[in-house]
Design a protein around this motif. Structure first.
Motif, PDB file in Angstrom:
ATOM      1  N   THR A   5       0.811  -1.211   0.000  1.00  0.00           N
ATOM      2  CA  THR A   5       0.000   0.000   0.000  1.00  0.00           C
ATOM      3  C   THR A   5       0.851   1.271   0.000  1.00  0.00           C
ATOM      4  O   THR A   5       0.320   2.371   0.053  1.00  0.00           O
ATOM      5  CB  THR A   5      -0.934   0.026   1.217  1.00  0.00           C
ATOM      6  N   ALA A   6       2.146   1.128  -0.064  1.00  0.00           N
ATOM      7  CA  ALA A   6       3.041   2.280  -0.047  1.00  0.00           C
ATOM      8  C   ALA A   6       2.955   3.051  -1.359  1.00  0.00           C
ATOM      9  O   ALA A   6       2.697   2.478  -2.422  1.00  0.00           O
ATOM     10  CB  ALA A   6       4.477   1.820   0.186  1.00  0.00           C
ATOM     11  N   SER A   7       3.212   4.342  -1.273  1.00  0.00           N
ATOM     12  CA  SER A   7       3.209   5.189  -2.466  1.00  0.00           C
ATOM     13  C   SER A   7       4.464   4.903  -3.294  1.00  0.00           C
ATOM     14  O   SER A   7       5.459   4.383  -2.780  1.00  0.00           O
ATOM     15  CB  SER A   7       3.198   6.662  -2.059  1.00  0.00           C
ATOM     16  N   PRO A   8       4.439   5.281  -4.567  1.00  0.00           N
ATOM     17  CA  PRO A   8       5.648   5.111  -5.390  1.00  0.00           C
ATOM     18  C   PRO A   8       6.865   5.821  -4.775  1.00  0.00           C
ATOM     19  O   PRO A   8       7.975   5.297  -4.828  1.00  0.00           O
ATOM     20  CB  PRO A   8       5.256   5.726  -6.735  1.00  0.00           C
ATOM     21  N   GLU A   9       6.662   6.991  -4.205  1.00  0.00           N
ATOM     22  CA  GLU A   9       7.777   7.702  -3.589  1.00  0.00           C
ATOM     23  C   GLU A   9       8.342   6.929  -2.403  1.00  0.00           C
ATOM     24  O   GLU A   9       9.558   6.805  -2.250  1.00  0.00           O
ATOM     25  CB  GLU A   9       7.341   9.097  -3.128  1.00  0.00           C
ATOM     26  N   THR A  10       7.470   6.378  -1.585  1.00  0.00           N
ATOM     27  CA  THR A  10       7.922   5.579  -0.441  1.00  0.00           C
ATOM     28  C   THR A  10       8.685   4.358  -0.918  1.00  0.00           C
ATOM     29  O   THR A  10       9.744   4.022  -0.368  1.00  0.00           O
ATOM     30  CB  THR A  10       6.726   5.162   0.431  1.00  0.00           C
ATOM     31  N   LEU A  11       8.177   3.696  -1.942  1.00  0.00           N
ATOM     32  CA  LEU A  11       8.862   2.515  -2.479  1.00  0.00           C
ATOM     33  C   LEU A  11      10.227   2.883  -3.038  1.00  0.00           C
ATOM     34  O   LEU A  11      11.194   2.140  -2.860  1.00  0.00           O
ATOM     35  CB  LEU A  11       8.004   1.845  -3.553  1.00  0.00           C
ATOM     36  N   MET A  12      10.328   4.043  -3.699  1.00  0.00           N
ATOM     37  CA  MET A  12      11.605   4.491  -4.240  1.00  0.00           C
ATOM     38  C   MET A  12      12.607   4.723  -3.109  1.00  0.00           C
ATOM     39  O   MET A  12      13.754   4.284  -3.180  1.00  0.00           O
ATOM     40  CB  MET A  12      11.427   5.778  -5.033  1.00  0.00           C
ATOM     41  N   ARG A  13      12.174   5.378  -2.056  1.00  0.00           N
ATOM     42  CA  ARG A  13      13.066   5.632  -0.924  1.00  0.00           C
ATOM     43  C   ARG A  13      13.444   4.327  -0.227  1.00  0.00           C
ATOM     44  O   ARG A  13      14.586   4.154   0.199  1.00  0.00           O
ATOM     45  CB  ARG A  13      12.425   6.600   0.060  1.00  0.00           C
ATOM     46  N   GLN A  14      12.513   3.415  -0.119  1.00  0.00           N
ATOM     47  CA  GLN A  14      12.786   2.121   0.508  1.00  0.00           C
ATOM     48  C   GLN A  14      13.821   1.341  -0.280  1.00  0.00           C
ATOM     49  O   GLN A  14      14.659   0.644   0.291  1.00  0.00           O
ATOM     50  CB  GLN A  14      11.493   1.310   0.626  1.00  0.00           C
ATOM     51  N   ALA A  15      13.784   1.469  -1.593  1.00  0.00           N
ATOM     52  CA  ALA A  15      14.747   0.747  -2.433  1.00  0.00           C
ATOM     53  C   ALA A  15      16.177   1.135  -2.083  1.00  0.00           C
ATOM     54  O   ALA A  15      17.063   0.279  -1.996  1.00  0.00           O
ATOM     55  CB  ALA A  15      14.465   1.022  -3.906  1.00  0.00           C
ATOM     56  N   GLY A  16      16.412   2.405  -1.861  1.00  0.00           N
ATOM     57  CA  GLY A  16      17.744   2.858  -1.479  1.00  0.00           C
ATOM     58  C   GLY A  16      18.167   2.310  -0.124  1.00  0.00           C
ATOM     59  O   GLY A  16      19.324   1.919   0.073  1.00  0.00           O
ATOM     60  N   MET A  17      17.223   2.282   0.805  1.00  0.00           N
ATOM     61  CA  MET A  17      17.531   1.739   2.131  1.00  0.00           C
ATOM     62  C   MET A  17      17.832   0.241   2.042  1.00  0.00           C
ATOM     63  O   MET A  17      18.742  -0.259   2.700  1.00  0.00           O
ATOM     64  CB  MET A  17      16.379   2.004   3.095  1.00  0.00           C
ATOM     65  N   THR A  18      17.079  -0.454   1.198  1.00  0.00           N
ATOM     66  CA  THR A  18      17.314  -1.886   1.009  1.00  0.00           C
ATOM     67  C   THR A  18      18.693  -2.127   0.404  1.00  0.00           C
ATOM     68  O   THR A  18      19.426  -3.015   0.854  1.00  0.00           O
ATOM     69  CB  THR A  18      16.221  -2.490   0.112  1.00  0.00           C
ATOM     70  N   ALA A  19      19.054  -1.351  -0.598  1.00  0.00           N
ATOM     71  CA  ALA A  19      20.378  -1.482  -1.209  1.00  0.00           C
ATOM     72  C   ALA A  19      21.475  -1.247  -0.180  1.00  0.00           C
ATOM     73  O   ALA A  19      22.499  -1.946  -0.172  1.00  0.00           O
ATOM     74  CB  ALA A  19      20.519  -0.513  -2.379  1.00  0.00           C
ATOM     75  N   ASP A  20      21.267  -0.281   0.714  1.00  0.00           N
ATOM     76  CA  ASP A  20      22.249  -0.008   1.760  1.00  0.00           C
ATOM     77  C   ASP A  20      22.395  -1.203   2.703  1.00  0.00           C
ATOM     78  O   ASP A  20      23.509  -1.566   3.082  1.00  0.00           O
ATOM     79  CB  ASP A  20      21.853   1.243   2.550  1.00  0.00           C
ATOM     80  N   VAL A  21      21.282  -1.826   3.044  1.00  0.00           N
ATOM     81  CA  VAL A  21      21.337  -3.023   3.902  1.00  0.00           C
ATOM     82  C   VAL A  21      22.106  -4.134   3.198  1.00  0.00           C
ATOM     83  O   VAL A  21      22.969  -4.782   3.791  1.00  0.00           O
ATOM     84  CB  VAL A  21      19.913  -3.501   4.285  1.00  0.00           C
ATOM     85  N   TYR A  22      21.820  -4.348   1.913  1.00  0.00           N
ATOM     86  CA  TYR A  22      22.529  -5.381   1.158  1.00  0.00           C
ATOM     87  C   TYR A  22      24.027  -5.082   1.105  1.00  0.00           C
ATOM     88  O   TYR A  22      24.853  -5.987   1.232  1.00  0.00           O
ATOM     89  CB  TYR A  22      21.988  -5.500  -0.267  1.00  0.00           C
ATOM     90  N   LEU A  23      24.382  -3.814   0.907  1.00  0.00           N
ATOM     91  CA  LEU A  23      25.789  -3.419   0.844  1.00  0.00           C
ATOM     92  C   LEU A  23      26.489  -3.689   2.171  1.00  0.00           C
ATOM     93  O   LEU A  23      27.552  -4.318   2.209  1.00  0.00           O
ATOM     94  CB  LEU A  23      25.911  -1.943   0.469  1.00  0.00           C
ATOM     95  N   ARG A  24      25.884  -3.228   3.265  1.00  0.00           N
ATOM     96  CA  ARG A  24      26.498  -3.437   4.579  1.00  0.00           C
ATOM     97  C   ARG A  24      26.622  -4.921   4.906  1.00  0.00           C
ATOM     98  O   ARG A  24      27.656  -5.368   5.402  1.00  0.00           O
ATOM     99  CB  ARG A  24      25.695  -2.718   5.668  1.00  0.00           C
ATOM    100  N   ASP A  25      25.573  -5.674   4.610  1.00  0.00           N
ATOM    101  CA  ASP A  25      25.618  -7.119   4.879  1.00  0.00           C
ATOM    102  C   ASP A  25      26.686  -7.810   4.042  1.00  0.00           C
ATOM    103  O   ASP A  25      27.399  -8.693   4.526  1.00  0.00           O
ATOM    104  CB  ASP A  25      24.262  -7.765   4.621  1.00  0.00           C
ATOM    105  N   ALA A  26      26.792  -7.424   2.768  1.00  0.00           N
ATOM    106  CA  ALA A  26      27.792  -8.042   1.889  1.00  0.00           C
ATOM    107  C   ALA A  26      29.194  -7.792   2.426  1.00  0.00           C
ATOM    108  O   ALA A  26      29.998  -8.720   2.552  1.00  0.00           O
ATOM    109  CB  ALA A  26      27.657  -7.505   0.467  1.00  0.00           C
ATOM    110  N   ILE A  27      29.490  -6.546   2.769  1.00  0.00           N
ATOM    111  CA  ILE A  27      30.820  -6.217   3.288  1.00  0.00           C
ATOM    112  C   ILE A  27      31.099  -6.970   4.582  1.00  0.00           C
ATOM    113  O   ILE A  27      32.167  -7.573   4.750  1.00  0.00           O
ATOM    114  CB  ILE A  27      30.969  -4.698   3.484  1.00  0.00           C
ATOM    115  N   GLU A  28      30.122  -6.957   5.474  1.00  0.00           N
ATOM    116  CA  GLU A  28      30.299  -7.646   6.767  1.00  0.00           C
ATOM    117  C   GLU A  28      30.547  -9.137   6.571  1.00  0.00           C
ATOM    118  O   GLU A  28      31.459  -9.716   7.178  1.00  0.00           O
ATOM    119  CB  GLU A  28      29.058  -7.431   7.630  1.00  0.00           C
ATOM    120  N   ASN A  29      29.759  -9.763   5.725  1.00  0.00           N
ATOM    121  CA  ASN A  29      29.902 -11.208   5.516  1.00  0.00           C
ATOM    122  C   ASN A  29      31.203 -11.567   4.803  1.00  0.00           C
ATOM    123  O   ASN A  29      31.845 -12.569   5.135  1.00  0.00           O
ATOM    124  CB  ASN A  29      28.698 -11.757   4.748  1.00  0.00           C
ATOM    125  N   ILE A  30      31.587 -10.770   3.819  1.00  0.00           N
ATOM    126  CA  ILE A  30      32.843 -11.018   3.112  1.00  0.00           C
ATOM    127  C   ILE A  30      34.008 -10.928   4.087  1.00  0.00           C
ATOM    128  O   ILE A  30      34.886 -11.800   4.129  1.00  0.00           O
ATOM    129  CB  ILE A  30      33.028 -10.024   1.945  1.00  0.00           C
TER     130      ILE A  30
END
Length: 77
Positions: A5-30
């Protein structure tokens, strides 16, 4: 069934936050597995892990939608 039910703007902002989580997790795990500094020296490995994480999430989300749709159809049969 879960609906987005999120707006397109909310989804766009969430995408960046998700990418940041993936980046931090990747670095930490590596670095946990291969040593401190290894991630910074191997950005292609970070990219591969981010792609794997996002693909895994996409498949899981799509599978959940398909399962919901199948259950709904089966209830009507």
């Amino acid at each position: 069934m879960i609906r987005i039910t999120a707006s397109p703007e909310t989804l766009m902002r969430q995408a960046g936050m998700t990418a940041d989580v993936y980046l931090r997790d990747a670095i930490e795990n590596i670095e946990k597995r291969l040593g401190k500094g290894f991630a910074a020296k191997n950005p292609e490995l970070i990219a591969a892990m981010i792609k794997a994480s996002s693909a895994d999430y996409a498949v899981s989300a799509i599978t959940a939608v398909i399962q919901d749709a199948v259950e709904e159809v089966m209830e009507r049969v």
